[in-house]
Motif scaffolding. Structure first.
Motif, PDB file in Angstrom:
ATOM      1  N   ASN A   3       0.850  -1.190   0.000  1.00  0.00           N
ATOM      2  CA  ASN A   3       0.000   0.000   0.000  1.00  0.00           C
ATOM      3  C   ASN A   3       0.888   1.244   0.000  1.00  0.00           C
ATOM      4  OD1 ASN A   3      -1.696   2.260   0.979  1.00  0.00           O
ATOM      5  ND2 ASN A   3      -3.249   0.665   1.187  1.00  0.00           N
ATOM      6  N   LYS A   4       1.046   1.838  -1.156  1.00  0.00           N
ATOM      7  CA  LYS A   4       1.980   2.964  -1.296  1.00  0.00           C
ATOM      8  C   LYS A   4       1.536   4.190  -0.491  1.00  0.00           C
ATOM      9  CE  LYS A   4      -0.012   5.118  -5.454  1.00  0.00           C
ATOM     10  NZ  LYS A   4       0.235   5.515  -6.855  1.00  0.00           N
ATOM     11  N   LEU A   5       0.218   4.366  -0.333  1.00  0.00           N
ATOM     12  CA  LEU A   5      -0.261   5.539   0.402  1.00  0.00           C
ATOM     13  C   LEU A   5       0.076   5.449   1.884  1.00  0.00           C
ATOM     14  CD1 LEU A   5      -3.760   6.077  -1.240  1.00  0.00           C
ATOM     15  CD2 LEU A   5      -1.545   7.057  -1.853  1.00  0.00           C
ATOM     16  N   ALA A   6       0.031   4.244   2.424  1.00  0.00           N
ATOM     17  CA  ALA A   6       0.400   4.066   3.830  1.00  0.00           C
ATOM     18  C   ALA A   6       1.879   4.391   4.022  1.00  0.00           C
ATOM     19  CB  ALA A   6       0.097   2.640   4.277  1.00  0.00           C
ATOM     20  N   TRP A   7       2.725   3.882   3.133  1.00  0.00           N
ATOM     21  CA  TRP A   7       4.158   4.193   3.223  1.00  0.00           C
ATOM     22  C   TRP A   7       4.391   5.693   3.073  1.00  0.00           C
ATOM     23  CZ3 TRP A   7       7.310   1.221   5.488  1.00  0.00           C
ATOM     24  CH2 TRP A   7       7.267  -0.171   5.361  1.00  0.00           C
ATOM     25  N   TYR A   8       3.711   6.281   2.100  1.00  0.00           N
ATOM     26  CA  TYR A   8       3.898   7.707   1.844  1.00  0.00           C
ATOM     27  C   TYR A   8       3.517   8.547   3.072  1.00  0.00           C
ATOM     28  CZ  TYR A   8       3.055  12.360   0.011  1.00  0.00           C
ATOM     29  OH  TYR A   8       3.065  13.717  -0.181  1.00  0.00           O
ATOM     30  N   ASN A   9       2.363   8.251   3.658  1.00  0.00           N
ATOM     31  CA  ASN A   9       1.919   9.031   4.807  1.00  0.00           C
ATOM     32  C   ASN A   9       2.809   8.834   6.023  1.00  0.00           C
ATOM     33  OD1 ASN A   9      -0.368  10.489   3.813  1.00  0.00           O
ATOM     34  ND2 ASN A   9      -1.476   8.568   3.709  1.00  0.00           N
ATOM     35  N   LEU A  10       3.353   7.636   6.179  1.00  0.00           N
ATOM     36  CA  LEU A  10       4.340   7.438   7.246  1.00  0.00           C
ATOM     37  C   LEU A  10       5.561   8.319   6.998  1.00  0.00           C
ATOM     38  CD1 LEU A  10       4.202   3.560   7.802  1.00  0.00           C
ATOM     39  CD2 LEU A  10       3.468   5.347   9.407  1.00  0.00           C
ATOM     40  N   GLY A  11       5.937   8.472   5.730  1.00  0.00           N
ATOM     41  CA  GLY A  11       7.050   9.344   5.397  1.00  0.00           C
ATOM     42  C   GLY A  11       6.778  10.783   5.755  1.00  0.00           C
ATOM     43  N   VAL A  12       5.550  11.237   5.478  1.00  0.00           N
ATOM     44  CA  VAL A  12       5.196  12.621   5.790  1.00  0.00           C
ATOM     45  C   VAL A  12       5.236  12.862   7.297  1.00  0.00           C
ATOM     46  CG1 VAL A  12       3.371  14.351   5.672  1.00  0.00           C
ATOM     47  CG2 VAL A  12       3.837  12.894   3.712  1.00  0.00           C
ATOM     48  N   ILE A  13       4.682  11.918   8.066  1.00  0.00           N
ATOM     49  CA  ILE A  13       4.702  12.058   9.518  1.00  0.00           C
ATOM     50  C   ILE A  13       6.143  12.131  10.015  1.00  0.00           C
ATOM     51  CG2 ILE A  13       4.164  10.915  11.695  1.00  0.00           C
ATOM     52  CD1 ILE A  13       1.667   9.764  10.352  1.00  0.00           C
ATOM     53  N   ALA A  14       7.002  11.248   9.490  1.00  0.00           N
ATOM     54  CA  ALA A  14       8.415  11.261   9.894  1.00  0.00           C
ATOM     55  C   ALA A  14       9.076  12.574   9.498  1.00  0.00           C
ATOM     56  CB  ALA A  14       9.148  10.080   9.261  1.00  0.00           C
ATOM     57  N   GLN A  15       8.758  13.078   8.309  1.00  0.00           N
ATOM     58  CA  GLN A  15       9.351  14.322   7.845  1.00  0.00           C
ATOM     59  C   GLN A  15       8.903  15.495   8.720  1.00  0.00           C
ATOM     60  OE1 GLN A  15       9.072  14.698   3.659  1.00  0.00           O
ATOM     61  NE2 GLN A  15      10.194  16.627   3.545  1.00  0.00           N
ATOM     62  N   GLU A  16       7.646  15.490   9.118  1.00  0.00           N
ATOM     63  CA  GLU A  16       7.137  16.524  10.003  1.00  0.00           C
ATOM     64  C   GLU A  16       7.846  16.494  11.357  1.00  0.00           C
ATOM     65  OE1 GLU A  16       4.045  18.963   9.653  1.00  0.00           O
ATOM     66  OE2 GLU A  16       5.556  18.803   8.096  1.00  0.00           O
ATOM     67  N   ASN A  17       8.268  15.307  11.758  1.00  0.00           N
ATOM     68  CA  ASN A  17       8.962  15.149  13.046  1.00  0.00           C
ATOM     69  C   ASN A  17      10.479  15.228  12.909  1.00  0.00           C
ATOM     70  OD1 ASN A  17       6.575  14.806  14.530  1.00  0.00           O
ATOM     71  ND2 ASN A  17       6.507  12.614  14.100  1.00  0.00           N
ATOM     72  N   HIS A  18      10.934  15.664  11.720  1.00  0.00           N
ATOM     73  CA  HIS A  18      12.364  15.855  11.455  1.00  0.00           C
ATOM     74  C   HIS A  18      13.160  14.551  11.546  1.00  0.00           C
ATOM     75  CE1 HIS A  18      11.441  20.108  11.604  1.00  0.00           C
ATOM     76  NE2 HIS A  18      10.907  19.940  12.806  1.00  0.00           N
TER      77      HIS A  18
END
Length: 218
Positions: free
Chosen positions: A86-101
Motif C-alpha cells: 500500500n503505497k499511500l500508507a508508506w507515503y503518509n508514514l514518510g510525511v509524519i516522519a518528515q514533520e517530526n524531522h
C-alpha cells in the motif's frame, strides 16, 4: 501558493522555500483501490485484506487531518500489516516522519512507496525536498522528472530553480523560476530577488523547454 500540498492521499511534505508546509494526497479511485502493485486485482481473502487496508488508510488520513498523528501512524502501520504494497500508507508514514524531522525514516518510507510505484509524484517531490540541502544534484533530477511529466507543477519548478541556483546554473534557474511564476503568479514572492525580473518577463517557450529537457517520467 497552496498552503497544503497533496499530503493526506496522503500526509504532503514540506514545501516552499524557508517555510515548509505539508498536505495530504488524494485517495485513489474506487477502481484502483484493490489493484496490486503488479497491476492485477486480488480476489477472495486477499481482496478483503486490501480493502481493509484501504479503510485503515482512510482512517489514518482522517486522524492526520485532526492532528492525531500517533493514531494516524498506528492506522498506517496496521494497513501495511494487511497490505505491504500500500503505497499511500508508506507515503503518509514518510510525511509524519518528515514533520517530526526524522529525515532518514522519511526517506526510507518514500523509497518504499516509490519501489511500489516509481512514478508516484508526491513521493518524488517530498524526497526531493529532503535532498535539496544534502544532495542537490539528486534533488534536481527528481524535480526534473516531476516537471517533465507535469509542466504545470509550479511549486516543483520553484524548488528546481532554487536547486539550480544553488549549483550556480543561473540560466536554467531563471527558466525554472519563470515557468513557476507563469504557472502560479503568487510564487513570485518566493523567487530570489536576483531572479525576479527575469522570472516575470522571460519567454514562456524557453521555460517550457526546461520542462522538456527534464524528462518524461513521472
Amino acid at each position: 501558493m497552496k498552503k497544503r500540498m497533496a499530503l493526506w492521499t496522503a500526509l504532503v511534505a514540506t514545501v516552499v522555500v524557508a517555510q515548509l508546509v505539508t498536505g495530504w494526497v488524494p485517495l485513489p479511485t474506487a477502481d484502483s483501490k484493490t489493484t496490486t502493485a503488479a497491476g492485477t486485482k486480488p480476489t477472495g481473502p486477499a481482496a478483503k485484506l486490501v480493502l481493509k487496508a484501504e479503510e485503515l488508510v482512510q482512517a489514518g488520513i482522517r486522524q492526520g487531518e485532526n492532528k492525531d498523528f500517533s493514531g494516524a501512524r498506528s492506522s498506517f502501520r496496521r494497513a501495511l500489516d494487511l497490505d505491504p504494497a500500500n503505497k499511500l500508507a508508506w507515503y503518509n508514514l514518510g510525511v509524519i516522519a518528515q514533520e517530526n524531522h526524522r529525515t532518514a525514516d522519511a526517506r526510507a518510507a518514500y523509497d518504499k512507496a516509490l519501489k511500489i510505484d516509481p512514478d508516484f509524484d508526491s513521493a518524488l517531490y517530498n524526497k526531493a525536498i529532503l535532498l535539496e540541502s544534502s544532495d542537490t544534484d539528486k534533488a534536481i533530477a527528481l524535480l526534473k522528472r516531476i516537471v517533465g511529466a507535469d509542466p504545470r507543477a509550479a511549486t516543483a519548478y520553484l524548488h528546481l530553480g532554487q536547486a539550480l541556483a544553488k549549483k550556480g546554473r543561473d540560466g536554467e534557474a531563471e527558466d525554472a523560476f519563470g515557468f513557476a511564476v507563469r504557472a502560479d503568479p503568487s510564487l513570485q514572492q518566493f523567487v530570489p530577488e536576483q531572479f525576479r525580473d527575469s522570472s516575470d518577463s522571460s519567454d514562456s517557450t524557453t521555460a517550457a523547454s526546461t520542462g522538456t529537457e527534464a524528462g518524461t517520467n513521472r
